[in-house]
Scaffold this motif. Structure first.
Motif, PDB file in Angstrom:
ATOM      1  N   ARG A 158      -2.670  -8.621  38.697  1.00 56.28           N
ATOM      2  CA  ARG A 158      -3.724  -8.325  37.856  1.00 56.28           C
ATOM      3  C   ARG A 158      -3.602  -8.864  36.579  1.00 56.28           C
ATOM      4  O   ARG A 158      -4.154  -8.540  35.651  1.00 56.28           O
ATOM      5  N   ASP A 159      -2.526  -9.786  36.643  1.00 53.38           N
ATOM      6  CA  ASP A 159      -2.611 -10.920  35.486  1.00 53.38           C
ATOM      7  C   ASP A 159      -3.090 -12.182  35.589  1.00 53.38           C
ATOM      8  O   ASP A 159      -2.701 -12.739  36.463  1.00 53.38           O
ATOM      9  N   SER A 160      -4.108 -12.531  34.710  1.00 52.51           N
ATOM     10  CA  SER A 160      -4.846 -13.610  35.248  1.00 52.51           C
ATOM     11  C   SER A 160      -4.274 -14.866  35.192  1.00 52.51           C
ATOM     12  O   SER A 160      -4.692 -15.914  35.597  1.00 52.51           O
ATOM     13  N   SER A 161      -3.284 -14.938  34.256  1.00 49.73           N
ATOM     14  CA  SER A 161      -2.647 -16.402  34.159  1.00 49.73           C
ATOM     15  C   SER A 161      -1.333 -16.468  34.792  1.00 49.73           C
ATOM     16  O   SER A 161      -0.999 -17.803  34.915  1.00 49.73           O
ATOM     17  N   ALA A 162      -0.552 -15.510  35.126  1.00 49.14           N
ATOM     18  CA  ALA A 162       0.852 -15.611  35.447  1.00 49.14           C
ATOM     19  C   ALA A 162       0.919 -16.581  36.736  1.00 49.14           C
ATOM     20  O   ALA A 162       1.701 -17.368  36.776  1.00 49.14           O
ATOM     21  N   TYR A 163       0.213 -16.599  37.443  1.00 53.74           N
ATOM     22  CA  TYR A 163       0.311 -17.414  38.778  1.00 53.74           C
ATOM     23  C   TYR A 163      -0.423 -18.644  38.530  1.00 53.74           C
ATOM     24  O   TYR A 163      -0.706 -19.485  39.509  1.00 53.74           O
ATOM     25  N   THR A 164      -1.142 -18.958  37.570  1.00 56.26           N
ATOM     26  CA  THR A 164      -1.509 -20.459  37.264  1.00 56.26           C
ATOM     27  C   THR A 164      -0.555 -20.885  36.630  1.00 56.26           C
ATOM     28  O   THR A 164      -0.392 -22.167  36.699  1.00 56.26           O
ATOM     29  N   TYR A 165       0.214 -20.021  35.524  1.00 59.25           N
ATOM     30  CA  TYR A 165       1.314 -20.787  34.657  1.00 59.25           C
ATOM     31  C   TYR A 165       2.295 -21.289  35.792  1.00 59.25           C
ATOM     32  O   TYR A 165       2.902 -22.311  35.451  1.00 59.25           O
ATOM     33  N   LEU A 166       2.499 -20.278  36.838  1.00 62.90           N
ATOM     34  CA  LEU A 166       3.439 -20.814  37.846  1.00 62.90           C
ATOM     35  C   LEU A 166       3.450 -22.225  38.325  1.00 62.90           C
ATOM     36  O   LEU A 166       4.452 -23.073  38.042  1.00 62.90           O
ATOM     37  N   PRO A 167       2.381 -22.709  38.884  1.00 60.75           N
ATOM     38  CA  PRO A 167       2.167 -24.198  39.458  1.00 60.75           C
ATOM     39  C   PRO A 167       2.402 -25.053  38.128  1.00 60.75           C
ATOM     40  O   PRO A 167       2.620 -26.305  38.463  1.00 60.75           O
ATOM     41  N   GLU A 168       1.517 -24.690  36.878  1.00 61.17           N
ATOM     42  CA  GLU A 168       1.504 -25.748  36.025  1.00 61.17           C
ATOM     43  C   GLU A 168       2.945 -25.834  35.409  1.00 61.17           C
ATOM     44  O   GLU A 168       3.196 -27.041  35.053  1.00 61.17           O
ATOM     45  N   SER A 169       3.702 -24.932  35.220  1.00 67.58           N
ATOM     46  CA  SER A 169       5.229 -24.993  34.596  1.00 67.58           C
ATOM     47  C   SER A 169       5.852 -25.879  35.615  1.00 67.58           C
ATOM     48  O   SER A 169       6.696 -26.693  35.394  1.00 67.58           O
ATOM     49  N   VAL A 170       5.642 -25.513  37.062  1.00 67.29           N
ATOM     50  CA  VAL A 170       6.559 -26.425  37.906  1.00 67.29           C
ATOM     51  C   VAL A 170       6.269 -27.844  37.830  1.00 67.29           C
ATOM     52  O   VAL A 170       6.842 -28.609  37.652  1.00 67.29           O
ATOM     53  N   GLN A 171       4.899 -28.207  37.686  1.00 66.99           N
ATOM     54  CA  GLN A 171       4.222 -29.615  37.406  1.00 66.99           C
ATOM     55  C   GLN A 171       4.855 -30.272  36.214  1.00 66.99           C
ATOM     56  O   GLN A 171       5.324 -31.503  36.427  1.00 66.99           O
ATOM     57  N   ALA A 172       5.282 -29.457  35.117  1.00 69.49           N
ATOM     58  CA  ALA A 172       5.530 -30.078  33.990  1.00 69.49           C
ATOM     59  C   ALA A 172       7.045 -30.149  33.882  1.00 69.49           C
ATOM     60  O   ALA A 172       7.744 -30.727  33.041  1.00 69.49           O
ATOM     61  N   PHE A 173       7.919 -29.477  34.660  1.00 68.80           N
ATOM     62  CA  PHE A 173       9.409 -29.229  34.737  1.00 68.80           C
ATOM     63  C   PHE A 173       9.834 -30.654  35.059  1.00 68.80           C
ATOM     64  O   PHE A 173       9.725 -31.234  36.384  1.00 68.80           O
ATOM     65  N   PRO A 174      10.914 -31.018  34.421  1.00 70.36           N
ATOM     66  CA  PRO A 174      11.653 -32.068  34.805  1.00 70.36           C
ATOM     67  C   PRO A 174      12.656 -31.846  36.022  1.00 70.36           C
ATOM     68  O   PRO A 174      13.647 -31.200  35.936  1.00 70.36           O
ATOM     69  N   ASP A 175      12.452 -32.387  37.395  1.00 70.13           N
ATOM     70  CA  ASP A 175      13.233 -31.983  38.393  1.00 70.13           C
ATOM     71  C   ASP A 175      13.953 -33.255  38.683  1.00 70.13           C
ATOM     72  O   ASP A 175      14.012 -34.084  38.245  1.00 70.13           O
ATOM     73  N   GLY A 176      14.821 -32.899  39.813  1.00 70.09           N
ATOM     74  CA  GLY A 176      15.986 -34.028  40.397  1.00 70.09           C
ATOM     75  C   GLY A 176      16.759 -34.663  39.274  1.00 70.09           C
ATOM     76  O   GLY A 176      17.234 -33.983  38.486  1.00 70.09           O
ATOM     77  N   ASN A 177      16.548 -36.091  39.150  1.00 69.12           N
ATOM     78  CA  ASN A 177      17.640 -36.758  38.133  1.00 69.12           C
ATOM     79  C   ASN A 177      17.201 -36.608  37.077  1.00 69.12           C
ATOM     80  O   ASN A 177      18.133 -36.840  36.072  1.00 69.12           O
ATOM     81  N   ASP A 178      15.818 -36.285  36.589  1.00 70.51           N
ATOM     82  CA  ASP A 178      15.393 -35.935  35.250  1.00 70.51           C
ATOM     83  C   ASP A 178      16.005 -34.791  34.714  1.00 70.51           C
ATOM     84  O   ASP A 178      16.336 -34.470  33.671  1.00 70.51           O
TER      85      ASP A 178
END
Ligand SMILES: C[S@@+](CC[C@H](N)C(=O)[O-])C[C@H]1O[C@@H](n2cnc3c(N)ncnc32)[C@H](O)[C@@H]1O
Length: 245
Positions: free
Chosen positions: A195-215
């Protein structure tokens, strides 16, 4: 620009993240296991096994700090190493309250202690813990380098740090299937249940913006961790990062 849960608000990412986790805390564990098909449990188990294997001297860590402990699942998993003390810290009181109930039920309150605390200003002395661990937390830090640097500060020389975080699969067709699931299915189910309209939109957005692997390893090393490595799991959906001091 950093990704925040509530784009129409202008308070800090830290405050918004705390508010969001307070909101979803009653449903967090249920949604975690539902949306990941239970694989998050396996990821944490793998990370604790790696911590045991990577810790120098062949002796498991006796004092463990679990950063962004939330409802305590990673701290509970770390009990497998039979440490003397595990301290979990988090900025969300709601998540900590759920975690404390779980630990009480397990009768492990003598070993695991959950405290309010911010990863960027940890209330511990330098070189204190044998190991510092964090699962699905670093992506939410307001300042990633500051958070990792403070984690490095409180870990003793010869200690081990293990970070578990979502990463982005690169190979066809996993990348496409994952993107579809993360963009369309996960936010819909997450919104319905939490029932939180943003939490599970924030999840994919924050993963997308996060530096992964060698970054991520570059920033991990800037924070002072050495002999770092990245171990991708499940087609690269999740990665475990290990560093030493
Ligand atoms: C996705 S949950 C992960 C919880 C738990 N580690 C797990 O594996 O289920 C992320 C947690 O990070 C916490 N968090 C975010 N930023 C933080 C910070 N700066 N300091 C401490 N905790 C933080 C949030 O409050 C939330 O409980």
């Amino acid at each position: 620009m950093s990704v925040v849960p509530y784009k129409d608000k202008d308070n800090s990412k830290r405050d918004q993240v705390a508010e969001m986790f307070d909101n979803i805390s009653p449903k967090y564990d249920f949604l975690n296991h539902l949306l990941s098909g239970g694989i998050d449990i396996y990821w944490r188990k793998r990370a604790i096994k790696l911590l045991n294997k990577s810790h120098p001297g062949g002796v498991p860590p006796k004092t463990i700090l679990d950063i962004a402990t939330g409802t305590g699942d990673f701290a509970i998993e770390a009990l497998a190493l039979h440490p003397e003390k595990i301290i979990g810290v988090d900025i969300s009181e709601g998540m900590l309250a759920v975690g404390r109930q779980k630990i009480q039920k397990l009768g492990k309150q003598g070993i695991i202690e959950l405290r309010t605390g911010d990863s960027e200003h940890l209330p511990f002395a330098d070189n204190y813990f044998d190991a510092v661990i964090v699962s699905f937390g670093v992506r939410n830090f307001e300042n990633l380098l500051a958070g990792l640097t403070d984690m490095q500060r409180v870990m003793r020389r010869g200690g081990t740090c293990v970070v578990v975080e979502f990463s982005k699969p690169k190979a066809f067709p996993f990348k496409q299937v994952y993107n579809f699931y993360f963009k369309y299915i996960l936010p819909t189910v997450g919104k319905m249940v939490s029932r939180d309209s943003s939490a599970y939109t924030y999840l994919p957005e924050s993963v997308q913006a996060f530096p992964d692997g060698n970054d991520f390893l570059t920033i991990f090393e800037q924070a002072g961790f050495t002999k770092t490595q990245c171990i991708p799991l499940t087609f690269g959906i999740c990665s475990i990062y290990v560093g030493h001091k």
